[in-house]
Design a protein around this motif. Structure first.
Motif, mmCIF file in Angstrom:
data_model
loop_
_atom_site.group_PDB
_atom_site.id
_atom_site.type_symbol
_atom_site.label_atom_id
_atom_site.label_comp_id
_atom_site.label_asym_id
_atom_site.label_seq_id
_atom_site.Cartn_x
_atom_site.Cartn_y
_atom_site.Cartn_z
ATOM 1 N N HIS A 19 0.880 -1.181 0.000
ATOM 2 C CA HIS A 19 0.000 0.000 0.000
ATOM 3 C C HIS A 19 0.909 1.221 0.000
ATOM 4 O O HIS A 19 1.681 1.405 0.964
ATOM 5 N N LEU A 57 -5.991 -5.294 13.234
ATOM 6 C CA LEU A 57 -6.017 -4.525 11.981
ATOM 7 C C LEU A 57 -6.609 -3.128 12.198
ATOM 8 O O LEU A 57 -6.058 -2.135 11.725
ATOM 9 N N PHE A 60 -4.421 -0.461 13.722
ATOM 10 C CA PHE A 60 -3.447 0.031 12.741
ATOM 11 C C PHE A 60 -4.114 0.999 11.764
ATOM 12 O O PHE A 60 -3.598 2.086 11.491
ATOM 13 N N LEU A 61 -5.272 0.603 11.230
ATOM 14 C CA LEU A 61 -5.927 1.423 10.200
ATOM 15 C C LEU A 61 -6.230 2.826 10.730
ATOM 16 O O LEU A 61 -6.102 3.813 9.996
ATOM 17 N N TYR A 64 -3.032 4.709 10.408
ATOM 18 C CA TYR A 64 -2.651 4.767 8.977
ATOM 19 C C TYR A 64 -3.471 5.843 8.245
ATOM 20 O O TYR A 64 -2.918 6.654 7.496
ATOM 21 N N ASP A 169 -9.533 -3.435 0.275
ATOM 22 C CA ASP A 169 -8.742 -3.436 1.512
ATOM 23 C C ASP A 169 -9.503 -2.734 2.640
ATOM 24 O O ASP A 169 -10.696 -2.487 2.511
ATOM 25 N N SER A 170 -8.827 -2.455 3.731
ATOM 26 C CA SER A 170 -9.381 -1.865 4.961
ATOM 27 C C SER A 170 -10.044 -2.941 5.833
ATOM 28 O O SER A 170 -9.761 -4.132 5.653
ATOM 29 N N HIS A 197 -8.123 -8.398 -0.537
ATOM 30 C CA HIS A 197 -7.668 -8.864 0.767
ATOM 31 C C HIS A 197 -8.738 -9.833 1.291
ATOM 32 O O HIS A 197 -9.932 -9.488 1.302
ATOM 33 N N GLU A 200 -7.244 -12.497 6.041
ATOM 34 C CA GLU A 200 -6.186 -11.879 6.860
ATOM 35 C C GLU A 200 -6.674 -12.006 8.312
ATOM 36 O O GLU A 200 -6.130 -12.784 9.095
ATOM 37 N N SER A 248 3.670 -7.756 8.746
ATOM 38 C CA SER A 248 2.331 -7.212 8.976
ATOM 39 C C SER A 248 1.537 -8.164 9.858
ATOM 40 O O SER A 248 0.910 -7.750 10.848
ATOM 41 N N LEU A 252 0.110 -7.095 13.465
ATOM 42 C CA LEU A 252 -1.348 -6.983 13.657
ATOM 43 C C LEU A 252 -1.920 -8.175 14.406
ATOM 44 O O LEU A 252 -3.140 -8.365 14.457
ATOM 45 N N ASP A 278 3.399 -5.072 2.605
ATOM 46 C CA ASP A 278 2.121 -4.495 3.035
ATOM 47 C C ASP A 278 2.253 -2.984 3.313
ATOM 48 O O ASP A 278 1.953 -2.182 2.440
ATOM 49 N N ASP A 279 2.674 -2.626 4.517
ATOM 50 C CA ASP A 279 2.802 -1.215 4.933
ATOM 51 C C ASP A 279 4.150 -1.050 5.638
ATOM 52 O O ASP A 279 4.198 -0.965 6.880
HETATM 53 N N1 LIG Z 1 -2.992 -5.091 6.013
HETATM 54 C C1 LIG Z 1 -4.042 -4.413 5.554
HETATM 55 N N2 LIG Z 1 -5.259 -4.995 5.554
HETATM 56 C C2 LIG Z 1 -6.320 -4.332 5.124
HETATM 57 N N3 LIG Z 1 -6.279 -3.079 4.658
HETATM 58 C C3 LIG Z 1 -5.091 -2.458 4.643
HETATM 59 N N4 LIG Z 1 -4.756 -1.224 4.242
HETATM 60 C C4 LIG Z 1 -3.441 -1.079 4.433
HETATM 61 N N5 LIG Z 1 -2.928 -2.200 4.955
HETATM 62 C C5 LIG Z 1 -3.935 -3.082 5.086
#
Ligand SMILES: Nc1ncnc2[nH]cnc12
Ligand SMILES: [Zn+2]
Length: 337
Positions: A19, A57, A60-61, A64, A169-170, A197, A200, A248, A252, A278-279
Motif C-alpha cells: 500500500h 487490523l 493500525f488502520l 494509517y 482493503d481496509s 484482501h 487476513e 504485517s 497486527l 504491506d505497509d
Molecule cells: N494489512 C491491511 N489490511 C487491510 N487493509 C489495509 N490497508 C493497508 N494495509 C492493510
C-alpha cells in the motif's frame, strides 16, 4: 549459504502487496505536516514510531488513515512513491504492483487526478532510472459503501490505461467480498483484473467469496485458508497466488510471533505463496526484511527463498515473456550464489 541478508537482497523479486500510503515513513510524515501546517498529536518522529504498537487490523488502520492526512498535493504523492521505489530497488525488487486507496484522499477533498498523477510520475521515472517495472492497483475501502466504491471506479475510468486491477482493503471483518460484487463486475467489464484482501483477519469463507464472486486473480494475505481443507486443495489446484505479508501479520497479531507464522506450512502444501511488505513504514521493514524475518524465524532454506522469488514473478501481472526473463535471472542468480 552466503550471508542470508545479502543473498535475499540480491535475489531478483517482485513485490505484489504494497500500500503506497503504508510506505509513509515518520520522517516524511513530519516534513509534510510542516509543509502543509497540519498539527500532529506527536511531538517527535520517535514519539510517532512509539505509537506503532497495534492490537489488531483496526488499531493500525486508525493510525494509517490519520497519517495519510498529510498527503495533499501531487508532489507529496510523487515523493512518497519515489522513496518507496528507492527502498524496493535496494531490496532487489525488479517489478512492483502498488495499491493506492483513492477514497482515503478524495473523502478529504484531494482530487483523484492529484493522487494518481503523483504516483505515476514516480513510477515512470523509476522505470527509466532504476529499471523497475510496475502495475497500479486501485483499492476500494471496504468499510465504506458499495456506492462509494462505484463512484470511485467512475472517477478512475478516465485513467483506465494507467490502472491494471482493482482490489479491496481496509477493515475486513463484517465487510465481506459479496458487498462489492456490482462494482467488481463493472471493473471486469472495463477490462480490469481483480484482487482482494481476504483471510487476513476474516474467515476462509471470505476467500471463497473473493474467488467465486469477485473472480480475483490473487488473494491478498489468505493465511487463514489453512482452516478449510477443501479451500486449500482448490487454491493449490488453481495455483491461486497468496500475497503473504509476514511482518504485517505479526504486527497486527494475526500470529503471535514470527516463529508461529504459517508460511512454511503454506509452501509445503504447494500453494503459490509470495512474500511482501504491506505497509513497510508501519510494520518495521521493506520486502527483504520480510524474507529475512521468515528465514530467521522458520530457518527457510535457500531453495525455499528462491521458490518465493519465483512465485512472485509467476503471480505478477507481467506478460509471460517478461516473466520468463525474470525467471531466467533468478535461476542465473541461484546458480552463481
Ligand atoms: N494489512 C491491511 N489490511 C487491510 N487493509 C489495509 N490497508 C493497508 N494495509 C492493510
Ligand atoms: Zn494489505
Amino acid at each position: 549459504m552466503q550471508d542470508a541478508a545479502s543473498f535475499i537482497r540480491g535475489l531478483p523479486k517482485a513485490e505484489l502487496h504494497l500500500h503506497i500510503e503504508g510506505s509513509l515513513e515518520p520522517e516524511m510524515l513530519f516534513e509534510l505536516a510542516a509543509k502543509h501546517r497540519v498539527a500532529l498529536p506527536y511531538t517527535s518522529v520517535e514519539a510517532l514510531r512509539d505509537a506503532y504498537a497495534f492490537s489488531d487490523l483496526q488499531s493500525f488502520l486508525d493510525i494509517y488513515y490519520a497519517g495519510a492526512n498529510v498527503l495533499r498535493d501531487e508532489e507529496d504523492f510523487y515523493a512518497l512513491t519515489r522513496a518507496y521505489l528507492l527502498h524496493a530497488h535496494a531490496d532487489g525488487v525488479v517489478h512492483t504492483e502498488i495499491f493506492f486507496d483513492p477514497q482515503t484522499h478524495t473523502e478529504r477533498g484531494i482530487a483523484f487526478d492529484t493522487v494518481i498523477r503523483g504516483i505515476r510520475r514516480a513510477l515512470l521515472e523509476a522505470q527509466l532510472e532504476l529499471g523497475i517495472t510496475h502495475r497500479l492497483i486501485l483499492c476500494f475501502l471496504r468499510h465504506l459503501s458499495a456506492e462509494s466504491a462505484m463512484a470511485t471506479l467512475r472517477q478512475a475510468l478516465p485513467y483506465r490505461d494507467w490502472i491494471t486491477a482493482v482490489g479491496l482493503d481496509s477493515s475486513e471483518r463484517g465487510h465481506p467480498p459479496s458487498k462489492f460484487v456490482t462494482v467488481f463486475d463493472r471493473a471486469r467489464a472495463e477490462g480490469l483484473l481483480t484482487v482482494a484482501h481476504a483471510g487476513e483477519e476474516g474467515p476462509p469463507a471470505y476467500i471463497v467469496e473473493a474467488l467465486d464472486l469477485l473472480h480475483v486473480s490473487r488473494i491478498d494475505h489468505g493465511v487463514r485458508c489453512l482452516e478449510d481443507e477443501a479451500l486449500v486443495q482448490r487454491l493449490v489446484r488453481e495455483q491461486m497466488p497468496l500475497t503473504v505479508c509476514p511482518l504485517s501479520n505479526v504486527m497486527l497479531k494475526v500470529f503471535a510471533r514470527a516463529e508461529d507464522h504459517n508460511l512454511r506450512g503454506l509452501l509445503q502444501r504447494g500453494l503459490c505463496v509470495t512474500v511482501n511488505s504491506d505497509d513497510p513504514a508501519y510494520f518495521g521493514g521493506y520486502v527483504a526484511e520480510n524474507y529475512l524475518a521468515m528465514q530467521r524465524a522458520l530457518q527457510l532454506t535457500r531453495a525455499e527463498l528462491i521458490q518465493l522469488a519465483r512465485n512472485s514473478i509467476l503471480a505478477s501481472f507481467l506478460h509471460s515473456s517478461e516473466q520468463s526473463r525474470h525467471l531466467a535471472a533468478i535461476e542465473a542468480y541461484a546458480a552463481s550464489h
